[in-house]
Motif scaffolding. Structure first.
Motif, PDB file in Angstrom:
ATOM      1  N   ARG A  82       7.312  16.107  -7.006  1.00  0.00           N
ATOM      2  CA  ARG A  82       7.964  16.127  -8.313  1.00  0.00           C
ATOM      3  C   ARG A  82       7.010  16.594  -9.409  1.00  0.00           C
ATOM      4  N   ALA A  83       5.723  16.394  -9.211  1.00  0.00           N
ATOM      5  CA  ALA A  83       4.748  16.981 -10.130  1.00  0.00           C
ATOM      6  C   ALA A  83       4.720  18.501  -9.968  1.00  0.00           C
ATOM      7  N   LEU A 114       2.729   9.892  -1.536  1.00  0.00           N
ATOM      8  CA  LEU A 114       2.007  11.083  -1.989  1.00  0.00           C
ATOM      9  C   LEU A 114       2.939  12.286  -2.042  1.00  0.00           C
ATOM     10  N   VAL A 115       3.711  12.494  -0.983  1.00  0.00           N
ATOM     11  CA  VAL A 115       4.604  13.654  -0.940  1.00  0.00           C
ATOM     12  C   VAL A 115       5.772  13.467  -1.912  1.00  0.00           C
ATOM     13  N   LEU A 123       0.823  -1.206   0.000  1.00  0.00           N
ATOM     14  CA  LEU A 123       0.000   0.000   0.000  1.00  0.00           C
ATOM     15  C   LEU A 123       0.861   1.262   0.000  1.00  0.00           C
ATOM     16  N   PRO A 124       0.718   2.117  -1.012  1.00  0.00           N
ATOM     17  CA  PRO A 124       1.376   3.424  -0.934  1.00  0.00           C
ATOM     18  C   PRO A 124       0.725   4.262   0.150  1.00  0.00           C
ATOM     19  N   TRP A 171      -3.760   4.264  -4.290  1.00  0.00           N
ATOM     20  CA  TRP A 171      -3.086   5.050  -5.326  1.00  0.00           C
ATOM     21  C   TRP A 171      -3.917   6.243  -5.790  1.00  0.00           C
ATOM     22  N   GLN A 172      -5.230   6.177  -5.626  1.00  0.00           N
ATOM     23  CA  GLN A 172      -6.099   7.195  -6.233  1.00  0.00           C
ATOM     24  C   GLN A 172      -5.822   8.628  -5.774  1.00  0.00           C
ATOM     25  N   PRO A 173      -5.662   8.901  -4.483  1.00  0.00           N
ATOM     26  CA  PRO A 173      -5.346  10.295  -4.104  1.00  0.00           C
ATOM     27  C   PRO A 173      -4.000  10.760  -4.621  1.00  0.00           C
TER      28      PRO A 173
END
Length: 352
Positions: free
Chosen positions: A44-45, A38-39, A32-33, A81-83
């Motif tokens: 990087r985005a 997320l950070v 599980l991520p 992964w969705q968020p």
């Protein structure tokens, strides 16, 4: 200067040619991520990359490199992964994921714990490979996959691709490099089979072609599919650039949109002439001879170097890996150094 020009990939348009390469974080629990991912990926985005590719994401629990690997083999992982993908795309970047199976290089510790094979009392699991040949001395002997088990691996990649789409990813990269399972089938050094999956070039590339076909069946025609390969094993009798060019020619017709060109990782103790951009000539040759888009990666740390790779036509994108760990905002720094103006998030615009 082409580094900050868009690149069309099917229905998508990369806002520039800088891509964040997949980099394992070894920080997941049960695949599980979490907030770290997320950070890590989200920053990087925000940093201005056109595409952020999540780390090697296991298509099965058996295919994990380590117990800390992320996965897409169940729906709980899909939801986690969705968020993350929502945040990446909300910053104007494309969210990508690298689907992987570690094969005989699975069941290891995280690098900061030594990276060695897990002991039985530390949760080791049975590894698999094309042939019962261990990666190195003191590594466990993998179980050679029979044809039914190979078909199951293909089905795992297919199912993970379905989940990747539902998770919000817009691009998939298949991991056939760095000595992991698909690469193990490609190379004569690790593939000693005598059936339809071993021996000839056609047979050794069969699994890669089957995985591509299975993923393309469920991955929308409008979305890109990339393939990461090791262009050479850097070892006599192994996989090499000539075979890489031939594979690139074949997989282009199967729906691969770009060859992410790395090298090595299949066998230990090889001498690699590491230097800035040492893998770029492989990307250039594949691009030229296979007439397919390529990505260049490997010790590319300077903005001027990245720009030159694109301007000279050696590759279509530059993938930034460890330099991105040092500087998540490398694309913004590169733009400033090259005199290019790129849009900042509203929250940051007063700094520009």
């Amino acid at each position: 200067m082409k580094l900050f020009t868009p690149l069309a990939q099917r229905s998508l348009s990369l806002r520039n040619r800088l891509v964040i390469a997949p980099m394992c974080q070894y920080s997941a629990t049960d695949g599980l991520p979490d907030d770290w991912h997320l950070v890590h990926l989200g920053s990087r985005a925000v940093g201005g990359a056109a595409l952020v590719i999540a780390e090697a994401t296991a298509v099965s629990a058996q295919g994990r490199i380590s117990p800390g690997d992320v996965g897409l083999w169940n729906d709980a992982q899909l939801a986690a992964w969705q968020p993350i993908t929502r945040f990446i795309t909300g910053q104007g970047a494309i969210a990508g994921v690298q689907l992987a199976h570690a094969g005989r290089k699975a069941s290891t510790q995280a690098p900061w714990l030594g990276g060695h094979p897990l002991a039985a009392d530390a949760g080791a699991w049975q590894t698999v490979a094309p042939s019962a040949v261990p990666f190195d001395a003191h590594w466990s002997t993998p179980q050679a996959l029979d044809t039914a088990a190979i078909a199951h691996v293909v089905a795992d990649f297919r199912a993970a691709a379905v989940r990747a789409l539902a998770a919000g990813f817009q691009l998939i990269e298949l991991h056939a490099a760095h000595g992991y399972l698909l690469h193990q089938f490609l190379s004569p050094l690790s593939n000693q089979r005598t059936d339809e999956y071993g021996g000839s070039f056609e047979n050794r590339t069969r699994l890669v072609r089957e995985v591509i076909a299975a993923v393309r069946e469920v991955w929308p025609e409008s979305l890109p599919l990339w393939l990461r390969i090791s262009a050479t094993d850097w070892s006599e009798g192994g996989w090499d650039i000539e075979q890489s060019v031939r594979l690139a020619q074949e997989v282009k017709s199967l729906g691969i949109d770009l060859i992410d060109t790395s090298s090595g990782g299949l066998v230990p103790h090889v001498k690699i002439p590491v230097a800035p951009g040492y893998q770029v000539p492989f990307a250039a040759r594949i691009r030229r001879e296979a007439d397919v888009a390529t990505g260049a990666v490997g010790l590319i740390t300077e903005s001027t170097h990245a720009a030159r790779i694109i301007d000279e036509g050696s590759a279509d994108v530059v993938l930034i890996a460890r330099e991105s760990l040092r500087d998540p905002y490398f694309p913004r720094r590169a733009a400033q150094e090259l005199g290019v103006s790129i849009t900042a998030p509203l929250q940051y615009q007063r700094a520009w």
